[in-house]
Structure formats: structure tokens, C-alpha cells
Design a protein around this motif. Structure first.
Motif, short mmCIF file in Angstrom:
data_model
loop_
_atom_site.label_atom_id
_atom_site.label_comp_id
_atom_site.label_asym_id
_atom_site.label_seq_id
_atom_site.Cartn_x
_atom_site.Cartn_y
_atom_site.Cartn_z
N LYS A 169 0.83 -1.20 0.00
CA LYS A 169 0.00 0.00 0.00
C LYS A 169 0.87 1.25 0.00
CE LYS A 169 -1.70 1.39 3.81
NZ LYS A 169 -2.44 1.52 5.09
N ASP A 170 1.94 1.25 0.80
CA ASP A 170 2.82 2.40 0.86
C ASP A 170 3.61 2.56 -0.43
OD1 ASP A 170 1.94 2.84 3.43
OD2 ASP A 170 3.56 1.69 4.36
N VAL A 171 3.99 1.45 -1.04
CA VAL A 171 4.74 1.53 -2.30
C VAL A 171 3.85 2.06 -3.42
CG1 VAL A 171 6.02 0.20 -4.03
CG2 VAL A 171 6.27 -0.35 -1.60
N TYR A 172 2.63 1.57 -3.49
CA TYR A 172 1.74 1.91 -4.60
C TYR A 172 1.18 3.32 -4.49
CZ TYR A 172 -1.89 1.26 -8.14
OH TYR A 172 -2.68 1.39 -9.25
N GLN A 173 0.92 3.79 -3.25
CA GLN A 173 0.27 5.08 -3.07
C GLN A 173 1.25 6.24 -2.95
OE1 GLN A 173 -2.36 4.67 0.30
NE2 GLN A 173 -3.80 3.35 -0.78
N ASN A 174 2.53 5.96 -2.80
CA ASN A 174 3.52 7.02 -2.63
C ASN A 174 4.44 7.07 -3.86
OD1 ASN A 174 2.75 7.86 0.02
ND2 ASN A 174 3.69 6.01 0.84
N PRO A 175 5.11 8.22 -4.04
CA PRO A 175 6.02 8.33 -5.20
C PRO A 175 7.14 7.30 -5.15
CG PRO A 175 5.57 10.50 -4.24
CD PRO A 175 5.01 9.49 -3.29
N ILE A 176 7.51 6.80 -6.33
CA ILE A 176 8.60 5.84 -6.48
C ILE A 176 9.62 6.42 -7.45
CG2 ILE A 176 9.26 3.50 -7.12
CD1 ILE A 176 6.37 2.66 -6.69
N ILE A 177 10.89 6.41 -7.06
CA ILE A 177 11.97 6.78 -7.98
C ILE A 177 12.62 5.49 -8.47
CG2 ILE A 177 14.14 8.02 -8.27
CD1 ILE A 177 13.33 9.86 -6.01
N ASN A 178 12.51 5.25 -9.77
CA ASN A 178 13.07 4.04 -10.38
C ASN A 178 14.34 4.46 -11.14
OD1 ASN A 178 13.64 1.69 -11.82
ND2 ASN A 178 11.48 1.13 -11.92
N TYR A 179 15.50 4.13 -10.56
CA TYR A 179 16.77 4.56 -11.15
C TYR A 179 17.17 3.73 -12.36
CZ TYR A 179 17.44 7.39 -6.94
OH TYR A 179 17.29 8.30 -5.93
N THR A 180 16.65 2.52 -12.47
CA THR A 180 17.07 1.64 -13.56
C THR A 180 16.00 1.51 -14.65
OG1 THR A 180 16.29 -0.26 -12.30
CG2 THR A 180 18.61 0.29 -12.12
N LYS A 181 14.95 2.30 -14.59
CA LYS A 181 13.94 2.27 -15.66
C LYS A 181 14.56 2.72 -16.97
CE LYS A 181 9.51 1.48 -16.38
NZ LYS A 181 8.86 0.21 -16.00
N ASP A 182 15.43 3.74 -16.88
CA ASP A 182 16.22 4.18 -18.03
C ASP A 182 17.67 3.80 -17.80
OD1 ASP A 182 14.03 5.37 -19.33
OD2 ASP A 182 14.23 7.15 -18.07
N SER A 183 18.44 3.73 -18.87
CA SER A 183 19.82 3.25 -18.77
C SER A 183 20.80 4.33 -18.34
CB SER A 183 20.27 2.69 -20.12
OG SER A 183 20.19 3.69 -21.13
N ASP A 184 20.41 5.61 -18.34
CA ASP A 184 21.33 6.68 -17.98
C ASP A 184 20.83 7.42 -16.75
OD1 ASP A 184 19.17 7.72 -19.20
OD2 ASP A 184 20.25 8.83 -20.74
N ARG A 185 21.74 8.20 -16.14
CA ARG A 185 21.44 8.91 -14.90
C ARG A 185 22.28 10.18 -14.82
NH1 ARG A 185 21.89 6.09 -8.88
NH2 ARG A 185 21.13 7.86 -7.66
N ARG A 186 21.69 11.25 -14.29
CA ARG A 186 22.38 12.54 -14.24
C ARG A 186 22.92 12.80 -12.85
NH1 ARG A 186 19.14 18.01 -15.37
NH2 ARG A 186 18.87 17.92 -13.12
N VAL A 187 24.11 13.41 -12.80
CA VAL A 187 24.73 13.83 -11.55
C VAL A 187 24.68 15.35 -11.48
CG1 VAL A 187 26.81 13.79 -10.14
CG2 VAL A 187 26.27 11.83 -11.60
N ASP A 188 24.17 15.87 -10.38
CA ASP A 188 24.17 17.30 -10.11
C ASP A 188 25.12 17.56 -8.95
OD1 ASP A 188 22.23 17.28 -12.00
OD2 ASP A 188 20.63 18.12 -10.77
N LEU A 189 26.22 18.28 -9.23
CA LEU A 189 27.26 18.52 -8.23
C LEU A 189 27.35 20.01 -7.94
CD1 LEU A 189 29.52 17.30 -6.48
CD2 LEU A 189 31.06 17.61 -8.42
N ALA A 190 27.16 20.38 -6.67
CA ALA A 190 27.21 21.78 -6.27
C ALA A 190 28.62 22.14 -5.82
CB ALA A 190 26.22 22.05 -5.14
N VAL A 191 29.16 23.28 -6.34
CA VAL A 191 30.50 23.74 -6.04
C VAL A 191 30.45 25.26 -5.85
CG1 VAL A 191 32.95 23.65 -6.72
CG2 VAL A 191 31.36 21.91 -7.56
N GLY A 192 31.45 25.82 -5.16
CA GLY A 192 31.55 27.26 -4.99
C GLY A 192 32.96 27.74 -5.26
N VAL A 193 33.09 28.94 -5.84
CA VAL A 193 34.41 29.55 -6.09
C VAL A 193 34.44 30.92 -5.42
CG1 VAL A 193 34.77 28.31 -8.25
CG2 VAL A 193 33.62 30.52 -8.29
N GLY A 194 35.66 31.44 -5.21
CA GLY A 194 35.82 32.71 -4.53
C GLY A 194 35.32 33.89 -5.35
#
Length: 316
Positions: A169-194
């Protein structure tokens, strides 16, 4: 005494004769009812085999096949039993059975509503297939690979090796993130400079550093966007796509990106500043601390002079 015993025997004999006559009269209907029930049992078996094949076109899970086929099997047999009771002219018994089944079903529905919700969710998941065994998912705060999908729970193995059971019930009624549904995945990396650094140079160095990572998705551009003026740095996010969606590959690629950017900035003279905190102290408090320090210094000086004079007197 003899009269009472003979009277009782007569009564019993009359009853037995009445039952025998009733049984003889109902015997044809009884035989027909038995034949109807046997016929419905045979039909139920045939329908169960057919339903197994039909359900197999929608779901390849044995649990789902067994649930539907056995439910249809029991329903057909109950129908045959009700028709048999009707043939025997036991309409009141049929009504009582239906009423009792309804009351029992209602009571069980209220008592086990969570279990029922999980079973229904498990059936819906079997048909819609939002997740499959072996896929990497995130659900209800847990990330891991799907091990089993039963009618009641979904079992995943978390990234640290723990087995987690999540109600369907919790799986079906709540959002699911499926990382392997597609073959690629994006990385978001936060950095700071002076603030004093050249932003164009910092951008070029970061993109060149990330492009040296193994396993980048071909045809996907590495992108960098400056996002805000931070407290001690100008912040940006760099985005790049990976050719694999596995969590281990994701972590290794992100780690390599951090090391490459750090090395490129060190060689290129770009600063990644530490967080800076500014403490605003009222002037009155600063003056009070200064006065207290001056008074303490004066007292220490007087005490030192007295001690020096006392030592001179002792020497004389």
C-alpha cells in the motif's frame, strides 16, 4: 412402564418412517444436486486452467496466477453448491448462507482493512508493473534493489545490505523513484568559487575536469550554471550524464568529479573558499571588554610593583 416403552418405540418408528419417506422423495433431487456439484467442480477445474493461461498474458508472477485461478475455482464451486441447495428446496439455507457470508465478509473487511489494502495494491502492481525485481528504486525513504514482490509486501535490499519490507500500500500510493527504468542517470554537483576568481576560467576548468571521467553518456553535454551569490563564494551546479544508472557507478563518478575539479582548481589558481561567518558585536560590549581589560592590566601592574619593592627590602 411397559406401556411407556412401547409408546416410545412407536414414536421413534413413526419418525424413522417419515424420514425414510422424505429421503426417498428427495432422493432424485439429492442425486441431481450431487451431479450438479460434481459438474461444477469439473467446470471449476477447467476454468482454473484457462484462467492460468489468460492471467499469464498479463503477469508472469506465480502468486498472481494462483490468486486469480483459485479465486475463480472457489467461486464456481460455491455457485454449484448454491444451485444444489436450491434443487433440494433449501432456499432458507441458501439465504442464511448468503447473509452469513456477507456479515463475515464485512467484519473481516473492517478487521483486516490494512491487509486488504496491501493485497489489492499488490495485485495492481502486478498488472501495472511500476517496478520489477532487480531494479534500483527509492520508496518511502529507502533506496535499494528490489528482491521480491509479494501480494502483501515489497522486499528491497538497501545499499548497506539490509533487507527492508515495505507494505505494498505504501509503495503503490507514494512516489517511487526508479533509477534503472532508463539506462542513464544525471549527476548534479554543487561547487563554490571565490568572489575574486575569474568565473569564465573556473567554468572552463570544471567542465574540462568532468569530461575526463570514464563512463559519461555519449551525446550528452556537460553543463554548468552559476546559481547564487553565497555567503563566502559564488555557487554553481555542474550537471553531467552517466551511461549506467547503478548506485555504485554513480557514487564513483561523483567522487571522481570532485577530485578532478579540486585538482584542476589547485593547478589553475582557483580558490574553493571555506564558509565564513561574520559575528556582529555591539560597540558597547566591545568598549566594556576593553575597559575591563585595561583595569585588569593596571591591577596586575600595581601588584607587580609591590612585589618588586618587597623583594628589594628583603635584600637590604
Amino acid at each position: 412402564m411397559d406401556f411407556s416403552l412401547s409408546q416410545a418405540i412407536n414414536i421413534i418408528s413413526e419418525k424413522l418412517m417419515e424420514w425414510l419417506k422424505s429421503f426417498t422423495a428427495m432422493l432424485p433431487n439429492f442425486v441431481i444436486a450431487i451431479l450438479v456439484l460434481v459438474l461444477f467442480i469439473i467446470i471449476a477445474k477447467l476454468i482454473r486452467r484457462l484462467s492460468n493461461k489468460l492471467v499469464g498474458n498479463f503477469s508472469d508472477r506465480p502468486v498472481i496466477k494462483s490468486l486469480f485461478s483459485n479465486s475463480i475455482y472457489v467461486a464456481v464451486i460455491i455457485l454449484g453448491l448454491l444451485i444444489g441447495l436450491k434443487i433440494l428446496h433449501l432456499e432458507q439455507a441458501v439465504g442464511s448462507l448468503l447473509a452469513g457470508a456477507g456479515i463475515i465478509g464485512l467484519a473481516l473487511g473492517f478487521a483486516f482493512q490494512d491487509i486488504s489494502a496491501n493485497l489489492i495494491s499488490g495485485v495492481m502492481m502486478a498488472f501495472r508493473r511500476p517496478i520489477e525485481v532487480g531494479q534500483l528504486i527509492e520508496s518511502n525513504g529507502f533506496i535499494g534493489k528490489v528482491d521480491k514482490i509479494n501480494l502483501r509486501v515489497t522486499q528491497i535490499k538497501s545499499l548497506d545490505g539490509k533487507h527492508v519490507l515495505i507494505p505494498n500500500k505504501d509503495v503503490y500510493q507514494n512516489p517511487i523513484i526508479n533509477y534503472t527504468k532508463d539506462s542513464d542517470r544525471r549527476v548534479d554537483l554543487a561547487v563554490g568559487v571565490g568572489y575574486e576568481d575569474d568565473l569564465e576560467k573556473a567554468k572552463k576548468l570544471a567542465i574540462d575536469a568532468v569530461q575526463q571521467i570514464d563512463g559519461l553518456k555519449q551525446g550528452r553535454e556537460v553543463k554548468l550554471f552559476y546559481t547564487e551569490f553565497g555567503g563566502s563564494s559564488i555557487n554553481y551546479v555542474i550537471q553531467f550524464w552517466l551511461s549506467e544508472a547503478g548506485q555504485q557507478f554513480f557514487l564513483e563518478a561523483r567522487s571522481q568529479a570532485i577530485m578532478n575539479i579540486k585538482k584542476a582548481y589547485a593547478e589553475g589558481g582557483i580558490d574553493i573558499p571555506f564558509p565564513i561567518r561574520t559575528l556582529d558585536v555591539p560597540q558597547e560590549l566591545i568598549d566594556a571588554i576593553a575597559n575591563k581589560t585595561d583595569q585588569q592590566s593596571a591591577e596586575d601592574s600595581k601588584a607587580s610593583k609591590k612585589s618588586s619593592q618587597g623583594e628589594k627590602g628583603d635584600t637590604q
